[in-house]
Design an enzyme around this catalytic site. Structure first.
Site, PDB file in Angstrom:
ATOM      1  N   ASN A 178      37.061  53.901  76.229  1.00 38.21           N
ATOM      2  CA  ASN A 178      36.921  55.201  75.547  1.00 38.21           C
ATOM      3  C   ASN A 178      35.482  55.565  75.200  1.00 38.21           C
ATOM      4  O   ASN A 178      35.169  56.732  74.989  1.00 38.21           O
ATOM      5  CB  ASN A 178      37.838  55.284  74.309  1.00 38.21           C
ATOM      6  CG  ASN A 178      37.505  54.251  73.260  1.00 38.21           C
ATOM      7  OD1 ASN A 178      36.814  53.279  73.535  1.00 38.21           O
ATOM      8  ND2 ASN A 178      37.997  54.452  72.051  1.00 38.21           N
ATOM      9  N   GLU A 273      35.752  44.217  68.002  1.00 42.22           N
ATOM     10  CA  GLU A 273      36.388  45.381  67.405  1.00 42.22           C
ATOM     11  C   GLU A 273      37.629  45.651  68.231  1.00 42.22           C
ATOM     12  O   GLU A 273      37.544  46.020  69.407  1.00 42.22           O
ATOM     13  CB  GLU A 273      35.448  46.589  67.441  1.00 42.22           C
ATOM     14  CG  GLU A 273      36.064  47.815  66.818  1.00 42.22           C
ATOM     15  CD  GLU A 273      35.478  49.107  67.359  1.00 42.22           C
ATOM     16  OE1 GLU A 273      34.393  49.083  67.967  1.00 42.22           O
ATOM     17  OE2 GLU A 273      36.136  50.137  67.203  1.00 42.22           O
ATOM     18  N   CYS A 330      39.789  53.842  68.336  1.00 38.78           N
ATOM     19  CA  CYS A 330      40.358  52.813  67.462  1.00 38.78           C
ATOM     20  C   CYS A 330      40.368  53.318  66.027  1.00 38.78           C
ATOM     21  O   CYS A 330      41.183  52.879  65.226  1.00 38.78           O
ATOM     22  CB  CYS A 330      39.585  51.509  67.597  1.00 38.78           C
ATOM     23  SG  CYS A 330      37.850  51.715  67.322  1.00 38.78           S
TER      24      CYS A 330
HETATM   25  O1  G3H Z   1      37.310  53.467  69.586  1.00 39.91           O
HETATM   26  C1  G3H Z   1      36.576  52.811  68.876  1.00 39.91           C
HETATM   27  C2  G3H Z   1      35.304  53.336  68.389  1.00 39.91           C
HETATM   28  O2  G3H Z   1      34.534  52.333  67.774  1.00 39.91           O
HETATM   29  C3  G3H Z   1      35.496  54.498  67.473  1.00 39.91           C
HETATM   30  O3  G3H Z   1      34.302  55.124  67.271  1.00 39.91           O
HETATM   31  O4  G3H Z   1      34.842  56.402  65.202  1.00 39.91           O
HETATM   32  O5  G3H Z   1      32.841  56.958  66.567  1.00 39.91           O
HETATM   33  O6  G3H Z   1      35.125  57.456  67.427  1.00 39.91           O
HETATM   34  P1  G3H Z   1      34.279  56.564  66.568  1.00 39.91           P
END
Ligand code: G3H
Length: 521
Positions: A178, A273, A330
């Site tokens: 993503n 993560e 996430c």
């Molecule tokens: O999808 C996991 C990412 O660490 C989320 O990052 O909060 O900037 O979308 P974000």
């Protein structure tokens, strides 16, 4: 079918000796868009070997020079934002504008990391033994790092022998689909500024965008072998990479695979993560408009939701990193826990905003675009069907064409439904009505995940108590969960991860302590 891209090793672009390639399926057309090399284990061994050699001299390269190269890479990355964004659109169906934002955010992250590295790796400490009970002043401990003021001298001098933080060696970076660029540089930049070498294994969907990002580092002129990017099948090189004896640190972002990696990896620092089931608790005294806007922003998307006077504000928020992507984050809001007394009002307001979301191809910059793979879409559909059978209220009609799933809010979800606990990673959002704050906290804490959460209330004291009670790495008060700004600490507990990210934490995590003590006669 699909243009074939080479992998990157020893400062060159190479074709794998396997003679095989891995297809990257465009989520929108569901046809092969690109192909990447299916690297072999021998090729992995080679990049590890090269990385080991390159790291030795890189660690001796003055800190300011490392920073300078990172600044250069950041600038080149930003110059290449359009071609990289095009890959993101084709590989992961990220809406066009968000794809550009991801690259710009990545450039900013790399630059900030260079600055922060100079700050935190450049300071020093001088300890004397008699400050601890029972000791005479017979020992001096110099725990100094590279001193930036020696920049002009072009060499490390004076206290260079007394590093407080020295590099770990070779860092293996595995980012998710993503954010294949942003979550790659969030690992690469801290590793490099700290004096490590880096092997990148990008996700298959997003691999070409990642290769293009690596090309920017190549253009910046990093030493040969210091950065490599191997592509291929997880079944062939996945375990081989993560269990490789040459690896001194793994930084991984993704799903359950991270749990498996943590069980197999050796005694090395891990930064992980993983998933999340971020809960949004809405209390009776909440600003329901604010909560609804954040639920839509956090769960689906936010463009075209606010009035035009908020455009500048939204631009800022966008650049702070809270990029919507169909719930494929996430940190997306993944369950709403709302007090029954305000539930009808909240659901009505959320529905009104969901109705304004645009649905379609990423090229048209729609809010909701196809999810990454057919199997993801099937998984999401499974959760939706289970909720339907068990009596959830569908606020919109469930609609799917190929990988494109229309946004769906499910009201009256109960704990016996899979969607109450599982992470859809798609544009479907469950609402659970609660009768007490404790019920909401209990649901949040009963999850195997613990990434982020948020609470909406006008009572700051209550918010802080709830934040303390929620077993998650971060709690946002009156805003949707988000990783950024990228220098903020970011961490998950339980199945959501190990260690803490954010630029400063990542630099520190990718170094180890080393002291030298002078003993007086
Ligand atoms: O999808 C996991 C990412 O660490 C989320 O990052 O909060 O900037 O979308 P974000």
């Amino acid at each position: 079918e699909g243009e074939v891209f080479k992998y990157y090793a020893d400062g060159e672009w190479k074709t794998s000796s396997s003679g095989k390639s891995v297809p990257i399926i465009n989520p929108t057309t569901r046809k092969t868009q690109y192909r990447v090399q299916a690297c072999t284990q021998e090729e992995v061994n080679k990049v590890m070997e090269l990385a080991k050699v390159a790291q030795k001299s890189w660690a001796k390269t003055p800190l300011w020079k490392r920073a300078e190269l990172l600044h250069k890479a950041a600038a080149i990355l930003k110059e290449h934002k359009h071609p990289i964004a095009e890959c993101l659109v084709k590989e992961i169906a990220k809406p066009a504008k968000d794809a550009v934002s991801e690259v710009v955010r990545s450039g900013d992250l790399v630059s900030y990391c260079a600055e922060e590295g100079v700050r935190i790796l450049g300071e020093g400490k001088f300890l004397v033994s008699d400050s601890f009970p029972g000791n005479e002043r017979t020992k001096y401990c110099l725990t100094s790092k590279i001193v930036p003021k020696f920049r002009e001298a072009n060499i490390q001098r004076t206290f260079a022998a007394w590093f407080l933080k020295i590099p770990l060696g070779l860092v293996l970076a595995i980012p998710p689909f993503n954010y294949p660029v942003n979550l790659a540089v969030s690992k690469i930049a801290p590793a490099l500024i700290a004096g490590n070498s880096l092997v990148l294994k990008p996700p298959t969907q997003g691999a070409v965008a990642a290769l293009h990002m690596v090309y920017c580092f190549h253009l910046a002129g990093f030493p040969k072998g210091l950065i490599s990017c191997v592509t291929g099948k997880g079944s062939e090189i996945g375990d081989f990479l993560t269990m490789h004896p040459g690896v001194n640190c793994i930084s991984f972002t993704g799903g359950d695979t991270g749990i498996a990696i943590s069980k197999k990896a050796g005694m090395i620092p891990l930064q992980m993560e993983l998933g999340g089931k971020d809960a949004c608790i809405v209390l009776e005294d909440a600003d329901v408009d604010l909560a609804a806007a954040n639920i839509v922003k956090g769960g689906f998307s936010y463009r075209q939701i606010f009035c035009p006077c908020f455009t500048f504000f939204l631009h800022l928020v966008n650049n702070l990193g809270n990029l919507p992507h169909n719930g494929q984050r996430c940190t997306a809001v993944k369950v709403v826990l709302v007090m029954e007394s305000v539930a009808d009002t909240l659901v009505e307001k959320v529905n009104a905003k969901v109705a304004k979301l645009t649905v379609g191809p990423p090229e048209d910059d729609c809010d909701i675009t196809p999810v990454v793979t057919e199997s993801s879409a099937n998984f999401i559909e499974g959760l939706v069907k289970d909720a339907k059978e068990k009596g959830a209220t569908f606020c919109q009609e469930y609609r799917r064409e190929g990988n494109l799933i229309w946004p769906l809010l499910l009201d009256h979800v109960r704990p016996d439904m899979r969607i109450a606990w599982e992470e859809p990673f798609g544009p479907v959002l469950p609402v659970i009505r609660i009768n007490s704050v404790e019920e909401g906290i209990h649901h949040c804490n009963a999850s195997n995940f613990g990434l982020q959460g948020c609470v909406f209330t006008k009572d700051i004291n209550k918010a802080i108590l709830i934040s303390d009670a929620m077993e998650t790495g971060t709690v946002q008060i009156n805003s949707a969960p988000a990783r950024g700004p990228d220098h903020f600490p970011f961490q998950g507990i339980k199945d959501s991860g190990i260690g803490s990210q954010g630029i400063t934490n990542s630099i520190n995590m990718m170094t180890k302590m080393k002291s030298t003590v002078i003993n007086l006669p």
